[in-house]
Enzyme design. Sequence first.
Site, PDB file in Angstrom:
ATOM      1  N   TYR A  20       0.827  -1.222   0.000  1.00  0.00           N
ATOM      2  CA  TYR A  20       0.000   0.000   0.000  1.00  0.00           C
ATOM      3  C   TYR A  20       0.859   1.269   0.000  1.00  0.00           C
ATOM      4  O   TYR A  20       0.557   2.225   0.714  1.00  0.00           O
ATOM      5  CB  TYR A  20      -0.913   0.029   1.241  1.00  0.00           C
ATOM      6  N   TYR A 148     -14.571  -4.626   3.480  1.00  0.00           N
ATOM      7  CA  TYR A 148     -13.248  -4.981   2.936  1.00  0.00           C
ATOM      8  C   TYR A 148     -13.063  -6.479   3.130  1.00  0.00           C
ATOM      9  O   TYR A 148     -13.251  -7.004   4.234  1.00  0.00           O
ATOM     10  CB  TYR A 148     -12.126  -4.218   3.661  1.00  0.00           C
ATOM     11  N   ASP A 242     -17.221 -12.935   7.280  1.00  0.00           N
ATOM     12  CA  ASP A 242     -15.773 -12.718   7.215  1.00  0.00           C
ATOM     13  C   ASP A 242     -15.321 -12.248   8.587  1.00  0.00           C
ATOM     14  O   ASP A 242     -15.400 -11.066   8.909  1.00  0.00           O
ATOM     15  CB  ASP A 242     -15.453 -11.694   6.117  1.00  0.00           C
ATOM     16  N   LYS A 271      -6.085 -13.649  10.498  1.00  0.00           N
ATOM     17  CA  LYS A 271      -5.415 -12.682  11.380  1.00  0.00           C
ATOM     18  C   LYS A 271      -4.955 -13.233  12.747  1.00  0.00           C
ATOM     19  O   LYS A 271      -3.810 -13.585  12.874  1.00  0.00           O
ATOM     20  CB  LYS A 271      -6.283 -11.437  11.530  1.00  0.00           C
TER      21      LYS A 271
HETATM   22  C1  LIG Z   1      -7.224  -8.513   6.573  1.00  0.00           C
HETATM   23  C2  LIG Z   1      -8.551  -8.922   6.091  1.00  0.00           C
HETATM   24  C3  LIG Z   1      -8.696  -9.731   4.948  1.00  0.00           C
HETATM   25  C4  LIG Z   1      -7.525 -10.149   4.108  1.00  0.00           C
HETATM   26  O1  LIG Z   1      -6.617 -10.946   4.793  1.00  0.00           O
HETATM   27  P1  LIG Z   1      -5.124 -11.100   4.251  1.00  0.00           P
HETATM   28  O2  LIG Z   1      -4.507 -12.092   5.149  1.00  0.00           O
HETATM   29  O3  LIG Z   1      -4.504  -9.739   4.331  1.00  0.00           O
HETATM   30  O4  LIG Z   1      -5.220 -11.572   2.836  1.00  0.00           O
HETATM   31  C5  LIG Z   1      -9.970 -10.104   4.592  1.00  0.00           C
HETATM   32  N1  LIG Z   1     -11.046  -9.728   5.304  1.00  0.00           N
HETATM   33  C6  LIG Z   1     -10.947  -8.959   6.401  1.00  0.00           C
HETATM   34  C7  LIG Z   1     -12.170  -8.597   7.167  1.00  0.00           C
HETATM   35  C8  LIG Z   1      -9.692  -8.517   6.826  1.00  0.00           C
HETATM   36  O5  LIG Z   1      -9.597  -7.730   7.910  1.00  0.00           O
END
Ligand SMILES: *Cc1c(COP(=O)(O)O)cnc(C)c1O
Length: 428
Positions: A20, A148, A242, A271
């Site tokens: 980024y 996102y 997600d 994460k």
């Molecule tokens: C960080 C994130 C992603 C992407 O994960 P990466 O490991 O960076 O590919 C997808 N969805 C959400 C909600 C996120 O916070």
Amino acid sequence: MSERQLRLSMEPPPSLWRPYTQMKLAGPTPKVRATEGVRLELEDGSHLIDGISSWWTACHGYNHPHIQGAVADQLARMPHVMFGGLSHEPAERLARRLAKLLPGDLDHVFFSDSGSVAVEVAMKMAVQYWLNRGVKGRHRFVSFRDGYHGDTLGAMSVTDPDGGMHRHFAGYLPQQFVADLPTDLDRIARLETLLARHRDAIAGVIVEPLVQGAGGMKFHDGDTLRRIANAAARHGHLLIADEIMTGFGRTGRMFACDEADIVPDIMCLSKALTGGTIALAATVARRHVFDAFWSDDPAAALMHGPTFMANPLACAAANASLDLFETEPRLAQVRTIETALRQELEPARGLPGIVDVRVQGAIGVIQLTALNDAGWLRRRFIEFGVWARPFGDILYLAPPFVIGAEDLTHLTRTMVTVAREWSERHGT
Ligand SMILES: *Cc1c(COP(=O)(O)O)cnc(C)c1O
């Protein structure tokens, strides 16, 4: 040409291409040489308190001996083995534990190595779910404004196309439906209409439950989430939660879906899954989703298999991280952090140019009218010995859950001080 300009013009561009980042404008990047507890140690020997847990991953802080020990043991035995046609105990154990921990019959765990890929897998699962059941044409997704879901192409297509960071690609990605979160009667009605009208084109609905993270740390409540789940179910759509950012305690619940008592059809995790140590992600499906792939027909299989899928080191780290959620009071720590954030960020409210101050679990946000002077803001945090990374229009904290009261107060005081200074420069 000054001597510095001359030198710069002769220096080759850097080898490393950063995330980024407009490389031409990028200033020097702090170089970390070690981590410990909630601190980053820089090359010059100075320390920063990590206010954002390395992109929301390091929930137990850094170098937790239990995770380090588990990874070291696993490294000595077997760092990796392919997962196609082979299995291993760290992955099987982790899958069993996740299935037990997750609500309802979210029992079938597919591993990958990043959040974005976990989202791609969820989208593939949803599209093929319908195909395997003999339903054609259901391949589009409903996602939400300010959402996102990652940086790969499928995940980009369900990320907010206007506010999001992937605007350039708008014409090149699959066209999805973008809805407003159903927070009022009008929006509820519009979501219902969308889900009904395009029923035969929609494969699934994807949402970040309770907190939209990279879209600006925007919060919604359990009622809104429940409404989405109910609407998706009523119209016969698969719901993908997600929880890559929200999972493992960040919002105050182990999983954000727990707050609304809902069981999505598919859940994405990553994460904090390994406590911020090794890349790992999981896409978890409910029984009826898994059943759509359970067949005598090899072509009905899920055709996905990342090379480093279910890496044993990562699975060992994740198992150790789950141990810590059982043996240490993580969710109580989140509640303590939440209370402190609520009290200690409050003085920023109402300052000129400060739009909002909000807290959910271990996330504290100060929203500005616009992120003027981002470079100055980042520098200022470092001068206070704090690692923070303002983005969009927000300053925010998402500290490791193990942070002590004094360190947390240093973070919140710094946030408020920097917000006040920013307000004096820009708040008109
Ligand atoms: C960080 C994130 C992603 C992407 O994960 P990466 O490991 O960076 O590919 C997808 N969805 C959400 C909600 C996120 O916070």
